[in-house]
Design a protein around this motif. Sequence first.
Motif, short mmCIF file in Angstrom:
data_model
loop_
_atom_site.label_atom_id
_atom_site.label_comp_id
_atom_site.label_asym_id
_atom_site.label_seq_id
_atom_site.Cartn_x
_atom_site.Cartn_y
_atom_site.Cartn_z
N LEU A 43 -20.34 51.39 19.86
CA LEU A 43 -21.76 51.34 20.21
C LEU A 43 -22.65 51.66 19.01
CD1 LEU A 43 -21.61 53.10 23.71
CD2 LEU A 43 -21.97 50.67 23.27
N ILE A 44 -22.18 52.56 18.13
CA ILE A 44 -22.93 52.88 16.91
C ILE A 44 -23.12 51.63 16.07
CG2 ILE A 44 -22.76 54.10 14.69
CD1 ILE A 44 -21.44 56.42 16.25
N GLN A 45 -22.05 50.81 15.96
CA GLN A 45 -22.11 49.58 15.16
C GLN A 45 -22.91 48.49 15.87
OE1 GLN A 45 -17.99 48.66 14.43
NE2 GLN A 45 -17.80 50.14 12.76
N VAL A 46 -22.66 48.33 17.17
CA VAL A 46 -23.31 47.25 17.93
C VAL A 46 -24.83 47.42 17.94
CG1 VAL A 46 -23.61 46.28 20.25
CG2 VAL A 46 -21.32 46.77 19.40
N PHE A 47 -25.29 48.64 18.18
CA PHE A 47 -26.74 48.88 18.31
C PHE A 47 -27.37 49.42 17.03
CE2 PHE A 47 -25.41 49.47 22.89
CZ PHE A 47 -26.02 48.30 23.35
N SER A 48 -26.58 49.56 15.95
CA SER A 48 -27.07 50.07 14.66
C SER A 48 -27.79 51.40 14.83
CB SER A 48 -28.01 49.04 13.99
OG SER A 48 -27.35 47.83 13.78
N ILE A 49 -27.10 52.35 15.45
CA ILE A 49 -27.67 53.67 15.70
C ILE A 49 -26.82 54.74 15.02
CG2 ILE A 49 -28.84 53.12 17.88
CD1 ILE A 49 -26.36 54.10 19.36
N THR A 50 -27.31 55.97 15.02
CA THR A 50 -26.59 57.08 14.37
C THR A 50 -25.71 57.80 15.40
OG1 THR A 50 -28.34 58.68 14.87
CG2 THR A 50 -28.56 57.41 12.82
N PRO A 51 -24.73 58.58 14.92
CA PRO A 51 -23.92 59.37 15.86
C PRO A 51 -24.75 60.31 16.73
CG PRO A 51 -22.87 59.31 13.71
CD PRO A 51 -24.21 58.66 13.55
N SER A 52 -25.84 60.87 16.17
CA SER A 52 -26.69 61.77 16.97
C SER A 52 -27.41 61.00 18.07
CB SER A 52 -27.70 62.49 16.08
OG SER A 52 -28.52 61.57 15.39
N ASP A 53 -27.74 59.72 17.80
CA ASP A 53 -28.36 58.89 18.84
C ASP A 53 -27.37 58.60 19.97
OD1 ASP A 53 -30.81 58.65 17.53
OD2 ASP A 53 -30.18 56.87 16.40
N VAL A 54 -26.17 58.20 19.60
CA VAL A 54 -25.19 57.80 20.61
C VAL A 54 -24.77 58.98 21.47
CG1 VAL A 54 -22.95 58.16 19.45
CG2 VAL A 54 -23.28 56.17 20.90
N GLN A 55 -24.87 60.19 20.91
CA GLN A 55 -24.50 61.39 21.68
C GLN A 55 -25.39 61.58 22.90
OE1 GLN A 55 -21.74 63.08 20.91
NE2 GLN A 55 -22.07 64.26 22.78
N TRP A 56 -26.58 60.95 22.87
CA TRP A 56 -27.50 61.05 24.01
C TRP A 56 -26.93 60.41 25.28
CZ3 TRP A 56 -31.46 63.74 25.62
CH2 TRP A 56 -32.16 64.52 24.69
N LEU A 57 -25.96 59.51 25.12
CA LEU A 57 -25.33 58.92 26.31
C LEU A 57 -24.59 59.99 27.11
CD1 LEU A 57 -23.89 55.63 24.75
CD2 LEU A 57 -25.88 55.86 26.26
N THR A 58 -24.09 61.00 26.43
CA THR A 58 -23.46 62.13 27.10
C THR A 58 -24.48 63.21 27.45
OG1 THR A 58 -21.41 61.75 25.89
CG2 THR A 58 -21.67 63.91 26.90
N THR A 59 -25.36 63.54 26.48
CA THR A 59 -26.36 64.58 26.69
C THR A 59 -27.30 64.21 27.84
OG1 THR A 59 -26.31 65.12 24.34
CG2 THR A 59 -28.17 65.94 25.58
N GLY A 60 -27.75 62.95 27.87
CA GLY A 60 -28.65 62.49 28.93
C GLY A 60 -28.01 62.59 30.30
N TYR A 61 -26.72 62.29 30.35
CA TYR A 61 -25.96 62.37 31.61
C TYR A 61 -25.90 63.83 32.08
CZ TYR A 61 -22.35 60.80 34.92
OH TYR A 61 -21.65 60.48 36.05
N LEU A 62 -25.50 64.74 31.16
CA LEU A 62 -25.41 66.16 31.50
C LEU A 62 -26.77 66.75 31.88
CD1 LEU A 62 -22.96 67.59 28.79
CD2 LEU A 62 -22.57 67.54 31.25
N LEU A 63 -27.80 66.31 31.17
CA LEU A 63 -29.15 66.81 31.41
C LEU A 63 -29.62 66.44 32.82
CD1 LEU A 63 -31.41 68.33 29.95
CD2 LEU A 63 -32.31 66.13 29.19
N THR A 64 -29.35 65.20 33.21
CA THR A 64 -29.74 64.73 34.56
C THR A 64 -29.00 65.53 35.63
OG1 THR A 64 -30.05 62.51 33.65
CG2 THR A 64 -29.97 62.70 36.05
#
Length: 471
Positions: A43-64
């Motif tokens: 996903l980091i490569q596909v969307f050209s994002i940083t590791p800290s950005d991609v971590q939000w897929l987990t953080t956002g889930y836990l936060l909700t």
Amino acid sequence: MSSIPAEQHNQVFKTTPILISFLIAGFIGLFSETALNMALGDLIQVFSITPSDVQWLTTGYLLTLGILVPVSGLLMQWFTTRQLFIASLIFSIVGTLIAALAPTFGILLASRVVQAIGTALLLPLMFNTILLIFPIHKRGATMGLMGLVIMFAPAIGPTISGIVIENLSWHWIFWICLPFLFFALFFGIAYMQNVSTITKPKIDIFSIIFSTIGFGGIVYGFSSAGENGWGSTIVISTIVIGIIALVLFTLRQLKMEQPMINLSVFKYPMFTLGLLSVFITFMVILSSMILLPLYLQTGLALTAVTAGLVLLPGGILNGFMSPITGRIFDKYGPRGLVTPGFIIMIIMLWLLSNVTTETSIIMVVIMHTFLMIGVSLVMMPAQTNGLNQLPRHLYPDGTAIMNTLQQVSGAIGTAIAITIMSASQSTYLETVSNATDRAALTAGVQDAFIFGLILAIIGFIMSLFIRSARA
């Protein structure tokens, strides 16, 4: 089939179909949560994002989850079991469908939040329903079946997703889940029964606000500590604001005639001990689940699929141990399970704190497998024993608190483990000449497992005070 005592309205419940509905829905929800972890690199490569950005897929889930699960106790007193079950499946299906089609990272992140809403509704509802439809002498075995799903799904998630990613695109992680979610929805529509009593207590807006800011702030603060550092203004301020909001939330609940979460559950000592045991065990599980893949892939230079396969036996055995420990619990109570469980965890975490770049894969498989056996001896028995001591009207509050603090403990455990690992890794690189990244990361992992070892020792001391509880 099992019937409920007279005080529960003499209603006969079709316990097996109800349980099947929850197990299928819970399995897919938890599978998709960990399955995505193996796709983060893609996903980091596909969307050209940083590791800290991609971590939000987990953080956002836990936060909700951290925000919504505390409200679940209130929702279970306002809406029927069928309404909440169907709503949770609809959120899960819509979130999974959006994720499967997601063209951008922003939409994928939004889909994870929608999925988390479904899980936040499902997990407390599942535990509360089991407490209501099964008599106390059968709950251990039933909770054991739930433990099989809760432990088995995250265990096979990374392995299956690794195979999927090698042969297909990451979208297929979600496409695979959809048919099972639809089946759980239609099966639930056909067989799910209303088991809870609708009391419609007054909704206190301030309680919801304090709860949201409190749990949300703590989960967000700890989850972002690995990315921003503990000295970050954002991390410190969100944790402090979260703690203040939780203090205000607690004071408000104690003054209200009809609190959003009835904190009188803490008057029951076995519930409190069970809650703390689960809190500690979940911190150990979540920290291990992030440390071991890093160690296997960097320290031992294994591929993602191989790393997933190394962790598979422990996860599978942990799942299948849950029904066995449940049946033992029904016969003999928690004491002979929880204390030995913590002893096994202590031994394995001590061994894991001594791993090196030369440690054999077989040894890692053995250590992880026995660690998971220890976890299975603690997790469901401690949780079931704690909830068993509560009177019936406190089940929604007990399950809401138990599930909320699991999410909080997961965020805290992960953040502290990563922080210890990163700090030790940096120190190793600075102090050791000709240090390699493999050796430095392994040194960091060793110190992070010492944190888990300390937690397990605290858990062992608490387990000495656990007694069999009967409401």
